[in-house]
Design a protein around this motif. Structure first.
Motif, PDB file in Angstrom:
ATOM      1  N   UNK A  99       0.826  -1.209   0.000  1.00  0.00           N
ATOM      2  CA  UNK A  99       0.000   0.000   0.000  1.00  0.00           C
ATOM      3  C   UNK A  99       0.860   1.260   0.000  1.00  0.00           C
ATOM      4  N   UNK A 100       1.965   1.231   0.766  1.00  0.00           N
ATOM      5  CA  UNK A 100       2.858   2.387   0.773  1.00  0.00           C
ATOM      6  C   UNK A 100       3.515   2.595  -0.591  1.00  0.00           C
ATOM      7  N   UNK A 101       3.928   1.495  -1.212  1.00  0.00           N
ATOM      8  CA  UNK A 101       4.522   1.601  -2.543  1.00  0.00           C
ATOM      9  C   UNK A 101       3.488   2.093  -3.553  1.00  0.00           C
ATOM     10  N   UNK A 102       2.263   1.641  -3.430  1.00  0.00           N
ATOM     11  CA  UNK A 102       1.199   2.070  -4.346  1.00  0.00           C
ATOM     12  C   UNK A 102       0.905   3.548  -4.201  1.00  0.00           C
ATOM     13  N   UNK A 103       0.820   4.021  -2.962  1.00  0.00           N
ATOM     14  CA  UNK A 103       0.556   5.452  -2.746  1.00  0.00           C
ATOM     15  C   UNK A 103       1.740   6.311  -3.167  1.00  0.00           C
ATOM     16  N   UNK A 104       2.946   5.802  -2.960  1.00  0.00           N
ATOM     17  CA  UNK A 104       4.146   6.566  -3.318  1.00  0.00           C
ATOM     18  C   UNK A 104       4.290   6.705  -4.844  1.00  0.00           C
ATOM     19  N   UNK A 105       3.782   5.717  -5.585  1.00  0.00           N
ATOM     20  CA  UNK A 105       3.931   5.750  -7.032  1.00  0.00           C
ATOM     21  C   UNK A 105       3.090   6.843  -7.677  1.00  0.00           C
ATOM     22  N   UNK A 106       2.070   7.364  -6.972  1.00  0.00           N
ATOM     23  CA  UNK A 106       1.208   8.403  -7.524  1.00  0.00           C
ATOM     24  C   UNK A 106       1.617   9.795  -7.079  1.00  0.00           C
ATOM     25  N   UNK A 107       2.680   9.909  -6.339  1.00  0.00           N
ATOM     26  CA  UNK A 107       3.122  11.223  -5.887  1.00  0.00           C
ATOM     27  C   UNK A 107       4.117  11.832  -6.873  1.00  0.00           C
TER      28      UNK A 107
END
Length: 294
Positions: A286-294
């Motif tokens: 989830x952290x990697x997924x959210x970080x990819x959209x920043x």
């Protein structure tokens, strides 16, 4: 977001659940039971959402309360007597603590199996056991598949009976029982016929024959190797603690347990990480997924 642990290889999922289920059944240490109950409940809520939380509140908590209430009434072992029942049997502290442990084991096992049902789908079971035990895997997959379909078909037949005028809510007890038996009989007949048709269909396709190939989407990757190594390492630490008696705990005839030292604390931490591993993996994704959209 989809659960990250369910995307791993089916063998990883099988090994993980075998380890946590085995430790939950055989580790009676209160710290380990607390970790198992907390981890299984949190993971079940993560997978099922409000439905998982509602199941825990409506069914598991009353069931645990019933166990805590009944166990001191039928179990009178223990040396710490808190009082006596009217019939003269003792009311002991050890019986109360044993009731807590029994309730914790039952709750943890039910929650782990609810997580198993959400993750281990029928195609994964057929992939794991289709070549080794084709008949067993077919029966298991059919059973898991027919349970929801059985409920849907039962509801359809019941609705059809209501349309015919046999509304159970407006008739007598005898009529309701007769209607229920009729609906149950029709649903059982449908389930048996459907099982026979499925078996004949799988046989005609060559299921279970030697040398038969099958398409599969599952491939062993590097991340599966890493997670398998982590599971085996953590399980090895817990097993080493069991063999050395660091997780010894008993309620009868009096409460006794092994002394706590640094190695015992490391065992608790290892068991906690093992139990929370799917949640940790999901949080990482989830952290990697959210970080990819920043």
């Amino acid at each position: 977001m989809k659960d990250a642990f369910s995307d791993y290889h089916p063998m990883i999922i099988l090994i993980y659940f075998l380890s946590v289920l085995g430790f939950t059944m055989f580790l009676h240490h209160p710290v380990c039971l607390g970790i198992a109950v907390l981890s299984a409940t949190v993971y079940s809520i993560c997978l099922c959402g409000r439905r998982g939380a509602g199941f825990s509140i409506r069914y598991l908590l009353p069931m645990a309360g019933m166990i805590l209430l009944i166990n001191p009434l039928i179990n009178h072992q223990g040396l710490t007597i808190l009082g006596y029942f009217p019939n003269g049997n003792p009311f002991t502290l050890e019986a109360i603590l044993y009731g807590f442990m029994a309730a914790g084991i039952l709750i943890a096992l039910i929650q782990w199996f609810s997580c198993w049902n959400q993750i281990m789908t029928t195609d994964k079971l057929v992939y794991l056991f289709g070549r080794v035990m084709p008949a067993f895997s077919l029966v298991i997959s059919m059973t898991l598949r027919f349970v929801p379909r059985y409920r849907q078909h039962f509801k359809k037949v019941m609705d059809a009976q209501r349309q015919l005028g046999t509304d159970q809510g407006r008739t007598g007890l005898y009529t309701r029982i007769r209607t229920g038996i009729r609906v149950l009989s029709g649903t059982l007949t449908w389930a048996i016929e459907h099982a026979v048709e499925t078996g004949d269909s799988m046989k005609s396709r060559g299921y279970g024959l030697p040398g038969r190939t099958a398409f599969s989407l599952y491939r062993w990757t590097r991340r599966d190797t890493i997670v398998l190594a982590v599971i085996l390492l953590l399980s090895g630490v817990v097993i080493a603690g069991i063999l050395q008696g660091r997780l010894y705990w008993t309620c009868f005839p009096t409460i006794r347990g092994a002394d706590t030292d640094l190695f015992t604390i490391s065992i608790y931490i290892s068991y906690g990480i093992l139990s929370l591993l799917p949640i940790l993996l999901h949080g990482r994704e989830a952290l990697r997924w959210n970080h990819s959209f920043r």
